[in-house]
Design a protein around this motif. Structure first.
Motif, PDB file in Angstrom:
ATOM      1  N   PHE C  45       0.823  -1.201   0.000  1.00 11.21           N
ATOM      2  CA  PHE C  45       0.000   0.000   0.000  1.00 11.21           C
ATOM      3  C   PHE C  45       0.860   1.255   0.000  1.00 11.21           C
ATOM      4  CE2 PHE C  45      -3.169   2.725   2.512  1.00 11.21           C
ATOM      5  CZ  PHE C  45      -3.758   3.192   1.353  1.00 11.21           C
ATOM      6  N   LYS C  46       1.562   1.494   1.111  1.00  9.86           N
ATOM      7  CA  LYS C  46       2.434   2.669   1.199  1.00  9.86           C
ATOM      8  C   LYS C  46       3.888   2.195   1.221  1.00  9.86           C
ATOM      9  CE  LYS C  46      -0.668   6.018   1.756  1.00  9.86           C
ATOM     10  NZ  LYS C  46      -1.309   6.346   3.030  1.00  9.86           N
ATOM     11  N   ARG C  52       4.916   7.114   0.496  1.00 10.17           N
ATOM     12  CA  ARG C  52       4.066   7.472  -0.627  1.00 10.17           C
ATOM     13  C   ARG C  52       3.263   6.269  -1.066  1.00 10.17           C
ATOM     14  NH1 ARG C  52       8.013   8.928  -5.428  1.00 10.17           N
ATOM     15  NH2 ARG C  52       6.112   9.879  -6.214  1.00 10.17           N
ATOM     16  N   ASP C  53       2.158   6.527  -1.756  1.00  6.91           N
ATOM     17  CA  ASP C  53       1.275   5.466  -2.207  1.00  6.91           C
ATOM     18  C   ASP C  53       1.981   4.660  -3.296  1.00  6.91           C
ATOM     19  OD1 ASP C  53      -0.910   4.013  -3.406  1.00  6.91           O
ATOM     20  OD2 ASP C  53      -2.222   5.391  -2.312  1.00  6.91           O
ATOM     21  N   SER C  54       1.947   3.346  -3.207  1.00 10.12           N
ATOM     22  CA  SER C  54       2.649   2.503  -4.176  1.00 10.12           C
ATOM     23  C   SER C  54       2.094   2.693  -5.584  1.00 10.12           C
ATOM     24  CB  SER C  54       2.546   1.039  -3.773  1.00 10.12           C
ATOM     25  OG  SER C  54       1.197   0.631  -3.823  1.00 10.12           O
ATOM     26  N   SER C  55       0.826   3.120  -5.662  1.00 13.59           N
ATOM     27  CA  SER C  55       0.220   3.277  -6.982  1.00 13.59           C
ATOM     28  C   SER C  55       0.911   4.389  -7.779  1.00 13.59           C
ATOM     29  CB  SER C  55      -1.274   3.571  -6.854  1.00 13.59           C
ATOM     30  OG  SER C  55      -1.452   4.808  -6.207  1.00 13.59           O
ATOM     31  N   ARG C 139      -4.822  -1.293   3.048  1.00 16.21           N
ATOM     32  CA  ARG C 139      -5.529  -0.871   1.843  1.00 16.21           C
ATOM     33  C   ARG C 139      -7.031  -0.744   2.119  1.00 16.21           C
ATOM     34  NH1 ARG C 139      -3.697  -0.371  -3.266  1.00 16.21           N
ATOM     35  NH2 ARG C 139      -1.733  -1.478  -3.028  1.00 16.21           N
TER      36      ARG C 139
END
Lengths: 114, 353, 340
Positions: C45-46, C52-55, C139
């Motif tokens: 997730f982070k 930071r957001d993995s996305s 998440r």
């Protein structure tokens, strides 16, 4: 008990569930740097008392944090409050104040007669 | 608790267990501690399951008790063990079945040592030959006696007269299984179910209708540990180990404890009395103790053997509360009656060959 | 006609390598065994240390491949990988044969299967979970014990499957210590009432801003660090987890009851990588990861000419290192194709 010729041994495990950590909490509140200790032992290595008697400031920190308070009380008396330990600490822990606060906490606590 | 997680582990730790023609060797101490257990094993194997079990009159201690008490060097233990193997070889057997867990551990350790250090095995062969003129084969199959009962747990269940069920409530009895340390802790692959979640006794309990209790101190030693008990000054340590287990299992309200080691039932049974004398604490229900059994005793009870033939009168923690729960009938006046027919007269199967 | 490169694995390293190779003007096919790319980023997730957001990282990587027309094949596994003269033949499970001038292997890592540490009871005890399970909870925004209650006392076990001969892994996975610190802080943020304990053998905070994060965890988030390897976990009647550990700095064994125990699963050579090593005759080391030809200046080169490694298929790496390693692989491929 006499008839068996032995007693039931007390365990030497630290029982974190039942130990009293109020002394540690008292110190954490007043000296937050206490949390930063990484147990490197620099304080103990430089300690005059530690080189002459069985006293380890590093171990004392751990025992306070775990709530092994009987052992802490025994050990506390040995510190001469010279402050050399503060000079060597890589994490900026106010080690001297921790000893002072621990003594204070015991004095204030009804559970421990000092 | 997720049962499927345990089943996955159990499926990884399956061992080969011979299905007949056993060379059975008794334990040094069990005949004093729980004398009915080995007799029950022979009755179950010979009379009930119709298996060939051979006992050799010249079998001695494996010396494991001395080895684990620091008085017998391992080389000596190896030569003693080599002699037992020679007796097996001479009798024409290859499936070696020790009654004792520590013997089982020692045999496993020695066979494994010889596997890695063949020169040691060679030396032992030489010394045995010099001293006794005997020669030996390493057993083709080594299984503890509890492995054998585990293997036939379903056959025993099929012939069972009783189940491990509380007859008043219809609920399964809550059973603590305690495994001897030397069963699988040294060699996890040699124990049914491995070392962390042994299945050897749990499998019997499930098959015979009981419910297995998994409590936090399940893996803890009973406290026997040989030198802890043998030296009086150390006994406080021994009893403290048992106490730790009782404290931990107490909330689960176990109906009984079942064990597969000579020392464990002895100490889990006797120390309950000692703790009660010292501290006034009992760990069972209604101010009683928790009855402790060997797996042979439990198998015998399930098969309907007479409780006093099984030697339950030798237990210090009374077994009657459990017999009552299962609904097993017994005669209180015969409990200590030594004039009833001797077992060997009653059961010809107990006489060898 | 431009030369064709096959990149195996659509995680961080594979995406970076594929996108960059394509940008160099090469024809690139990216093969991914799952239905989506992103690999382990999809589960985390982070990210540490900046949280930071993995996305965001995933978006960057996928943006790179899309912008550069990488040909993506998903749900694909390799059945055969042969080198004939100066080109490779890659046969996939769906019967395709790809002919390539060079190959980049970016098969990544698998998380250690925590159930293999039997004594911790993962998959048996209700309240023993892994670092990856916890990321799933993050998440969802809900961290709970198995019965849905809020866990108050939470333990984190470092080195699960790493630095452990019993698990068959002698190496350090490098990222579990910092993951533990990150996750401890995140739990404390989520539940200020919770108490966190990290059980570690050594704190290995060897990355930019890792040590600072450790200090923050202690000072700001009151995370307790206890030095010792947890030896066993068990379950109480009310489904709490009892652990045994030596408090090595107190020199005493310690016992503690927890509501939740989180296992920091280490990194292992992926199963896909092991299979590929067999298919293509690739050398692996004692740690089972692919063995590059030189530890210092050939960390992307394999024992097969024209086949290069990128990322965690060679050793545990964080995302920064993985991306750098993938870029280095690109440079090796470009060099190789120029000279072949």
């Amino acid at each position: 008990m006499e008839k068996f010729g032995f007693f039931i041994s007390k365990g030497r495990q630290i029982n974190y569930d039942s130990n009293d950590r109020s002394i540690a909490e008292y110190i954490y509140e007043r000296e937050p740097s206490f949390r930063r200790c990484i147990e490197c032992g620099g304080c103990s290595a430089t300690c005059t008392t530690g080189s002459m008697t069985k006293f380890s400031l590093r171990e004392l920190h751990i025992l306070i944090k775990r709530g092994e308070n009987d052992k802490v009380m025994e050990s506390l008396k040995k510190c001469m409050l010279c402050g050399k330990c503060i000079l060597v600490c890589p994490r900026g822990v106010n080690t001297r104040n921790i000893v002072v606060l621990a003594k204070q906490a015991f004095q204030k606590s009804a559970a421990y007669a000092i | 608790m997720k049962q499927e997680g345990k089943q996955a582990i159990w499926s990884e730790y399956q061992k080969e267990i011979a299905d007949d023609k056993y060379f059975y060797v008794r334990s040094c101490i069990r005949q004093n501690f729980f004398p009915g257990s080995e007799v029950a094993f022979l009755r179950i194997l010979r009379d009930v399951l119709k298996k060939d079990v051979y006992e050799h009159p010249c079998h001695t201690t494996c010396s494991g008790i001395g080895y684990h008490s620091d008085v017998v060097p391992v080389e000596t233990a190896m030569t003693v063990v080599a002699r037992q193997f020679a007796l097996m070889t001479e009798a024409g057997y290859t499936n070696y079945v020790p009654s004792c867990i520590t013997s089982f551990g020692l045999y496993t350790e020695i066979i494994e040592t010889w596997h890695h250090f063949p020169e040691v095995e060679e030396k032992v062969r030489q010394k045995l030959k010099e001293a006794t003129g005997r020669e030996f084969e390493i057993p083709g199959n080594l299984a503890h006696a509890s492995d054998i009962i585990y293997k036939f747990r379903k056959e025993i269940a099929a012939k069972a007269k009783f189940k491990l069920i509380n007859k008043n409530t219809g609920e399964p009895l809550k059973v603590v299984d305690h495994i001897g340390c030397h069963y699988a802790k040294m060699f996890p692959s040699k124990g049914v179910g491995g070392a962390e979640y042994p299945y050897v006794l749990a499998g019997m309990i499930e098959e015979w209708g009981g419910q297995v209790i998994d409590y936090p101190e399940r893996r803890h030693c009973c406290g026997f540990g040989f030198r802890q008990y043998l030296v009086q000054a150390n006994r406080g340590f021994s009893v403290a180990c048992s106490k730790e287990k009782f404290e931990s299992m107490k909330p689960f309200k176990p109906d009984m404890i079942i064990t597969n080691c000579p020392g464990c039932p002895m100490f889990l049974d006797r120390w309950q009395y000692v703790i009660n004398e010292m501290e006034g604490t009992r760990y069972g229900q209604n101010g009683e103790g928790i009855p402790v059994f060997t797996y042979e005793e439990v198998a015998g009870l399930v098969l309907g053997f007479d409780p006093w033939d099984l030697g339950l009168q030798m237990h210090q923690t009374d077994c009657e509360p459990l017999l009552d729960k299962i609904g097993i009938e017994y005669s209180p006046e015969d409990k200590y009656n030594t004039t009833v027919n001797s077992l060997s007269e009653k059961h010809s199967s107990l006489i060898n060959v | 006609m431009s030369k064709h490169v096959v990149v195996i694995g659509g995680g961080v390293a594979g995406l970076e390598a594929a996108g960059r190779l394509s940008r160099e003007g090469l024809d690139v096919s990216l093969l991914e065994k799952d239905s989506i790319t992103g690999g382990h980023l999809n589960r985390w997730f982070k990210l540490f240390p900046d949280r930071r957001d993995s996305s965001e990282v995933k978006d960057y990587l996928e943006g790179l491949t899309h912008a550069n027309n990488v040909k993506l094949f998903t749900n694909v596994t390799i059945e055969k990988l042969n080198r004939d003269k100066d080109h490779f033949s890659v046969l996939t499970n769906d019967g395709k044969e790809l002919i390539a001038d060079a190959v980049v292997v970016a098969t990544g890592f698998d998380l250690f299967k925590s159930s293999r540490k039997e004594e911790y009871g993962y998959g048996i005890y209700d309240n023993v979970i892994t670092s990856a399970d916890l990321e799933d909870m993050f998440r969802k925004g809900e961290i709970t014990a198995a019965d849905g209650t809020v866990p108050k006392k939470i333990g984190i076990v470092h080195c699960v499957g790493s630095r452990d001969e019993k698990a068959g892994n002698l190496y350090c996975s490098k990222l579990c210590c910092v993951t533990a610190v990150k996750q401890a802080i995140e739990i404390r943020e989520h539940y200020p009432e919770s108490t966190l304990f990290c059980f570690y053998m050594d704190m290995r905070m060897g990355g930019a801003y890792y040590e600072e994060m450790y200090r923050e965890a202690q000072e700001v988030w009151s995370v307790n660090f206890i030095r010792g390897k947890v030896s066993e976990a068990s379950e109480t009647i009310d489904k709490k987890v009892v652990i045994k550990v030596e408090d090595t700095l107190a020199g005493r064994p310690l016992k503690m009851t927890l509501d939740l125990l989180i296992l920091m699963a280490g990194m292992e050579m992926s199963e896909g990588g092991i299979k590929l090593a067999g298919l293509a005759g690739l050398k692996t080391g004692d740690n089972r990861f692919f063995e590059a030809t030189d530890h210092h200046f050939g960390s992307n080169k394999s024992n097969v000419e024209g086949l290069f490694y990128a990322g965690t298929c060679t050793s545990p790496m964080n995302i920064t290192e993985t991306i750098s390693h993938a870029r280095a692989a690109v440079s090796e491929v470009v060099d190789y194709l120029k000279n072949s």
